[in-house]
Design a protein around this motif. Structure first.
Motif, PDB file in Angstrom:
ATOM      1  N   VAL A 130       7.483 -14.628   8.756  1.00 12.33           N
ATOM      2  CA  VAL A 130       6.757 -13.812   9.675  1.00 12.33           C
ATOM      3  C   VAL A 130       7.564 -14.007  10.889  1.00 12.33           C
ATOM      4  O   VAL A 130       7.748 -15.097  11.631  1.00 12.33           O
ATOM      5  CB  VAL A 130       5.174 -13.945   9.961  1.00 12.33           C
ATOM      6  CG1 VAL A 130       4.745 -12.990  11.124  1.00 12.33           C
ATOM      7  CG2 VAL A 130       4.621 -14.039   8.456  1.00 12.33           C
TER       8      VAL A 130
ATOM      9  N   LEU B 123      -0.964  -2.620   1.971  1.00 10.24           N
ATOM     10  CA  LEU B 123      -0.001  -1.616   2.431  1.00 10.24           C
ATOM     11  C   LEU B 123       0.193  -0.569   1.386  1.00 10.24           C
ATOM     12  O   LEU B 123       0.239  -1.015   0.227  1.00 10.24           O
ATOM     13  CB  LEU B 123       1.181  -2.343   2.867  1.00 10.24           C
ATOM     14  CG  LEU B 123       1.099  -3.284   4.042  1.00 10.24           C
ATOM     15  CD1 LEU B 123       2.390  -3.749   4.327  1.00 10.24           C
ATOM     16  CD2 LEU B 123       0.598  -2.421   5.420  1.00 10.24           C
TER      17      LEU B 123
ATOM     18  N   VAL C 193      -1.961 -11.442  11.011  1.00 16.33           N
ATOM     19  CA  VAL C 193      -1.581 -12.536  10.933  1.00 16.33           C
ATOM     20  C   VAL C 193      -1.992 -13.645  11.971  1.00 16.33           C
ATOM     21  O   VAL C 193      -2.147 -13.361  13.368  1.00 16.33           O
ATOM     22  CB  VAL C 193       0.098 -12.670  11.228  1.00 16.33           C
ATOM     23  CG1 VAL C 193       0.805 -14.063  11.057  1.00 16.33           C
ATOM     24  CG2 VAL C 193       0.883 -11.782  10.161  1.00 16.33           C
TER      25      VAL C 193
ATOM     26  N   ILE D 230      -2.364 -14.955   6.519  1.00 14.90           N
ATOM     27  CA  ILE D 230      -2.196 -13.600   6.469  1.00 14.90           C
ATOM     28  C   ILE D 230      -2.835 -12.726   5.759  1.00 14.90           C
ATOM     29  O   ILE D 230      -3.259 -13.154   4.614  1.00 14.90           O
ATOM     30  CB  ILE D 230      -0.464 -13.262   6.182  1.00 14.90           C
ATOM     31  CG1 ILE D 230      -0.192 -13.781   4.743  1.00 14.90           C
ATOM     32  CG2 ILE D 230       0.431 -14.341   7.236  1.00 14.90           C
ATOM     33  CD1 ILE D 230       1.145 -13.377   4.281  1.00 14.90           C
TER      34      ILE D 230
ATOM     35  N   LEU E  48       2.681   0.756  11.863  1.00 13.25           N
ATOM     36  CA  LEU E  48       3.428   0.428  10.641  1.00 13.25           C
ATOM     37  C   LEU E  48       4.838   1.095  10.636  1.00 13.25           C
ATOM     38  O   LEU E  48       4.995   2.203  10.716  1.00 13.25           O
ATOM     39  CB  LEU E  48       2.640   0.143   9.508  1.00 13.25           C
ATOM     40  CG  LEU E  48       1.426  -0.798   9.382  1.00 13.25           C
ATOM     41  CD1 LEU E  48       0.831  -0.404   8.224  1.00 13.25           C
ATOM     42  CD2 LEU E  48       2.040  -2.347   9.454  1.00 13.25           C
TER      43      LEU E  48
ATOM     44  N   THR F  52      -3.077  -2.466   6.478  1.00 12.15           N
ATOM     45  CA  THR F  52      -3.189  -3.346   7.592  1.00 12.15           C
ATOM     46  C   THR F  52      -2.171  -4.721   7.660  1.00 12.15           C
ATOM     47  O   THR F  52      -1.915  -5.153   6.196  1.00 12.15           O
ATOM     48  CB  THR F  52      -4.823  -3.874   7.585  1.00 12.15           C
ATOM     49  OG1 THR F  52      -5.495  -2.802   7.878  1.00 12.15           O
ATOM     50  CG2 THR F  52      -4.981  -4.765   8.423  1.00 12.15           C
ATOM     51  N   VAL F  53      -1.960  -5.376   8.508  1.00 15.98           N
ATOM     52  CA  VAL F  53      -1.226  -6.601   8.469  1.00 15.98           C
ATOM     53  C   VAL F  53      -1.995  -7.178   9.598  1.00 15.98           C
ATOM     54  O   VAL F  53      -2.340  -7.170  10.614  1.00 15.98           O
ATOM     55  CB  VAL F  53       0.275  -6.578   8.851  1.00 15.98           C
ATOM     56  CG1 VAL F  53       0.831  -7.936   9.028  1.00 15.98           C
ATOM     57  CG2 VAL F  53       0.966  -5.779   7.522  1.00 15.98           C
TER      58      VAL F  53
ATOM     59  N   LEU G 285       7.405  -8.823   8.541  1.00 21.01           N
ATOM     60  CA  LEU G 285       6.617  -9.580   7.513  1.00 21.01           C
ATOM     61  C   LEU G 285       7.348  -9.441   5.956  1.00 21.01           C
ATOM     62  O   LEU G 285       7.503  -8.529   5.586  1.00 21.01           O
ATOM     63  CB  LEU G 285       5.531  -9.530   7.400  1.00 21.01           C
ATOM     64  CG  LEU G 285       4.307 -10.368   6.382  1.00 21.01           C
ATOM     65  CD1 LEU G 285       3.068 -10.608   7.094  1.00 21.01           C
ATOM     66  CD2 LEU G 285       4.224  -9.751   5.037  1.00 21.01           C
TER      67      LEU G 285
ATOM     68  N   HIS H 247      -2.842  -8.364  14.805  1.00 20.19           N
ATOM     69  CA  HIS H 247      -3.068  -7.115  14.303  1.00 20.19           C
ATOM     70  C   HIS H 247      -2.122  -5.950  14.303  1.00 20.19           C
ATOM     71  O   HIS H 247      -1.709  -5.705  15.440  1.00 20.19           O
ATOM     72  CB  HIS H 247      -4.571  -6.548  14.812  1.00 20.19           C
ATOM     73  CG  HIS H 247      -5.736  -7.576  14.410  1.00 20.19           C
ATOM     74  ND1 HIS H 247      -6.614  -7.672  13.417  1.00 20.19           N
ATOM     75  CD2 HIS H 247      -6.137  -8.737  15.297  1.00 20.19           C
ATOM     76  CE1 HIS H 247      -7.545  -8.654  13.736  1.00 20.19           C
ATOM     77  NE2 HIS H 247      -7.156  -9.223  14.789  1.00 20.19           N
ATOM     78  N   SER H 248      -1.936  -5.471  13.130  1.00 18.76           N
ATOM     79  CA  SER H 248      -0.973  -4.450  13.021  1.00 18.76           C
ATOM     80  C   SER H 248      -1.452  -3.124  13.937  1.00 18.76           C
ATOM     81  O   SER H 248      -2.585  -2.823  13.763  1.00 18.76           O
ATOM     82  CB  SER H 248      -0.470  -3.948  11.612  1.00 18.76           C
ATOM     83  OG  SER H 248      -1.738  -3.672  11.011  1.00 18.76           O
TER      84      SER H 248
ATOM     85  N   VAL I 125      -2.719  -8.685   3.851  1.00 19.27           N
ATOM     86  CA  VAL I 125      -1.845  -7.495   4.123  1.00 19.27           C
ATOM     87  C   VAL I 125      -2.331  -6.796   3.049  1.00 19.27           C
ATOM     88  O   VAL I 125      -2.619  -7.153   1.883  1.00 19.27           O
ATOM     89  CB  VAL I 125      -0.315  -8.116   3.538  1.00 19.27           C
ATOM     90  CG1 VAL I 125       0.475  -6.762   3.528  1.00 19.27           C
ATOM     91  CG2 VAL I 125       0.203  -9.062   4.508  1.00 19.27           C
TER      92      VAL I 125
END
Length: 642
Positions: A629, A556, A571, A552, A583, A568-569, A611, A579-580, A554
């Motif tokens: 997650v 934010l 996983v 992961i 959000l 961005t997130v 998450l 990919h996010s 992250v």
């Protein structure tokens, strides 16, 4: 959480994990939603002002918020002139979990989508069994159980006024911890009711600290809401502080004309507790009348040993005068005069009416006679409070709204079962202006969600569960009265539960979309953090006990006043690389954060995700962070985060 150095992000990227699972081979289809709620004024549950926009639902989640005029959807709902909010969360509900729950009309017509079960200490402690039973039952709304302190105390100590041994205290503490481990949403207490009322302050703290590691709430019907209401508030704060739990004074009230005005002191005590580092709050329903069993007025010593022992003492000529005197005094302290105690099961006769029918007897004598006739139990409605105290509770920013009602079909009950939430919005917001719309909605949604620890309900944001209430601000209101309580509220146009239409035209659809909700170890009770900047960043490998590794990354931020997080997130795991794309809300607490959103698996379809990263997870090893997650359509990832 500390900001992640760029070299740490680069190190995770260098592992190749972000590229080691194949992406979905099919091209993304044109965007399509299950439903779009179009043109309403959207309040997100944070206390921010509403804005006119669209809300799109898909697969049980809030999928998009914004201008969705060109997005295809299976169904569109024109919400022009309506207010669109998160579904209301009732944190004190005496829900009837049998057939009435399938339709849940009394709650859905109020806009309620989730109810917390087992308040006042009456919750089960074998939570896993309760949740299995709830899973199997058709549900019009979501339900979430508390672990009941009173139930634990009675199961261990019986109904007698006795002191627990060290072994008994340990057994009760273990039952509390086990209930939390099985998915309970906090500990409910009813120190105003025997046999829990026999427990002393430190004894209560020793038992409920079984929930300490779970960072939960102790929500309590305080020991005395009448002459000792301030002292009882202070006791609950002391219990919460000693046990490491959030003290939460449930259905806040001040009973008896001689005590009116003490709400200011109660709220000051909670404010001082927060300033000293103990997160504390309460909830309130919008009536000056309470309701409980009539035997509530019988002194505790007379109820020692249970109902049969109480009725036997009524028949003892040496004890009856004392019971009469103490019961009469309690009623006068609680309501002032006996005409303010009403019995719905007896065609709304009052205690004053019964005193006359029985030949001019005293208050206590009339109560003993009617209790004997009903085997020790009959419902009473007590007109105990003042509008001034109620207004103080309603306007306090740390006091959520509740009903003390819940799903029912009964016609002999308190009107709060049918009218609480529309009464707040119609009477106290629209008509009296005590609160703004956005603040009242916050106290029905985002505030109660954070109090009990929910991470994906209570807000309208991408990735959140699609519990949505749509109501008309011009007409919403209660119709239930004390004389005729079974009258459904008006003004709620649509309610969605987990993305499915649950109410339309004032009638339940019986879609049975409700869920039995389980609290996970990474769902702490926490302050709502309204109006604060939040920034988090982390990266690493999550290694579930089932094996394998998931990466992961992250980074934010959500600034005060922003409606969603930015950043961005990413996983990566056996499911592919997520990919996010959009959000939702970033929520933070000490050593903990959670974010929802919508992501894309490779070039495949968009999916909702949640998450959470937690440094204080009770299931983790010391000093170990754990990550959770949840990606729709994929197994949950949960494990240590290296």
């Amino acid at each position: 959480m500390t900001v992640l150095p760029r070299r740490a992000v680069a190190a995770v990227l260098a592992t190749g994990l972000l590229l080691s699972w194949p992406a979905a081979a099919t091209a993304a289809p044109p965007p399509e939603l299950d439903a779009i709620i179009h043109g309403g004024k959207v309040f997100d549950g944070s206390g921010a002002p509403g804005r006119v926009t669209d809300v799109g639902l898909k697969d049980g989640r809030v999928h998009r918020i914004g201008d969705l005029g060109r997005i295809r959807a299976r169904t569109r709902y024109d919400a022009t002139g309506q207010y669109v909010t998160p579904g209301f969360i009732d944190i004190h509900a005496h829900t009837e979990t049998g057939p009435p729950l399938a339709g849940a009309k009394s709650s859905l017509t109020q806009g309620v989508t989730t109810e917390l079960l087992g308040p006042d200490g009456g919750g089960a402690y074998e939570i896993e069994q309760q949740l299995r039973e709830l899973d199997a039952a058709p549900k019009g709304i979501n339900v979430a159980p508390y672990v009941g302190f009173n139930t634990v105390w009675q199961a261990t100590m019986g109904e007698r006024d006795t002191r627990p041994t060290a072994a008994q205290s340990a057994q009760m503490r273990a039952r509390i911890e086990s209930g939390m481990r099985q998915g309970g949403w906090g500990v409910s207490g009813g120190l105003g009711y025997p046999p829990a009322s026999y427990a002393r302050t430190q004894e209560v703290a020793e038992v409920v600290r079984g929930a300490r590691a779970w960072r939960a709430m102790f929500t309590d019907h305080i020991r005395d809401e009448t002459n000792q209401v301030v002292e009882s508030t202070a006791e609950d704060i002391a219990i919460g502080k000693a046990a490491g739990l959030m003290p939460e004074i449930t259905h806040m009230k001040v009973a008896g004309p001689g005590n009116w005005g003490k709400s200011a002191t109660m709220l000051r005590l909670l404010r001082e507790a927060r300033a000293a580092g103990t997160h504390a709050g309460g909830d309130v329903y919008p009536y000056t009348a309470a309701s409980t069993a009539l035997e509530f007025y019988v002194p505790g010593w007379a109820k020692d040993g249970g109902t049969a022992a109480m009725l036997a003492r009524f028949a003892d000529p040496a004890l009856r005068p004392r019971i009469d005197a103490e019961t009469s005094a309690f009623v006068r302290d609680d309501v002032g005069t006996p005409d303010k105690v009403v019995l719905p099961d007896l065609a709304n006769k009052t205690i004053a009416d019964l005193m006359a029918e029985y030949g001019g007897v005293s208050i206590g004598e009339a109560i003993m006679r009617v209790l004997k006739a009903h085997n020790g139990s009959i419902l009473a409605v007590m007109h105990i409070g003042s509008e001034e105290d109620l207004a103080n509770f309603i306007t306090d920013p740390f006091v959520a709204f509740s009903s003390d009602g819940g799903v029912t079909e009964s016609a002999q009950t308190h009107p709060r079962h049918y009218g609480s939430y529309p009464r707040v919005l119609g009477r106290y917001v629209r008509e009296r202006g005590l609160l703004s719309w956005e603040e009242a909605i916050r106290k029905m949604t985002g505030l109660p969600a954070t109090m009990v620890g929910m991470v994906d309900r209570g807000y309208l944001a991408e990735g959140m569960a699609a519990d949505v209430t749509v109501f008309d601000p011009k007409t919403i209101g209660d119709r239930a009265t004390f004389e005729h309580p079974k009258q459904y509220s008006v003004g709620v146009r649509w309610v969605f539960v987990n993305g499915k239409l649950a109410l339309t035209g004032g009638e339940p659809t019986r879609a049975a979309a409700g869920q039995a909700l389980r609290r996970a170890s990474s769902m702490p009770t926490r302050p709502q953090h309204v109006g604060k900047d939040r920034t988090v960043a982390t990266a690493g490998l999550v290694r579930p006990e089932t094996g394998g590794a998931n990466a992961i990354v992250v980074a934010l931020a959500q600034h005060a006043g922003a409606r969603s997080a930015a950043g961005t997130v990413v996983v990566a795991g056996p499911h592919g690389v997520l990919h996010s794309v959009r959000l939702g809300r970033l929520q933070t607490a000490d050593g903990w954060f959670s974010v929802t959103g919508i992501g894309r698996l490779g070039t495949g379809p968009e999916r909702a995700f949640t998450l959470t990263v937690d440094r204080h997870d009770p299931l983790a090893a010391p000093n170990q962070r754990r990550a959770t997650v949840r990606i729709d359509g994929s197994p949950t990832i949960y494990g240590p985060l290296s």
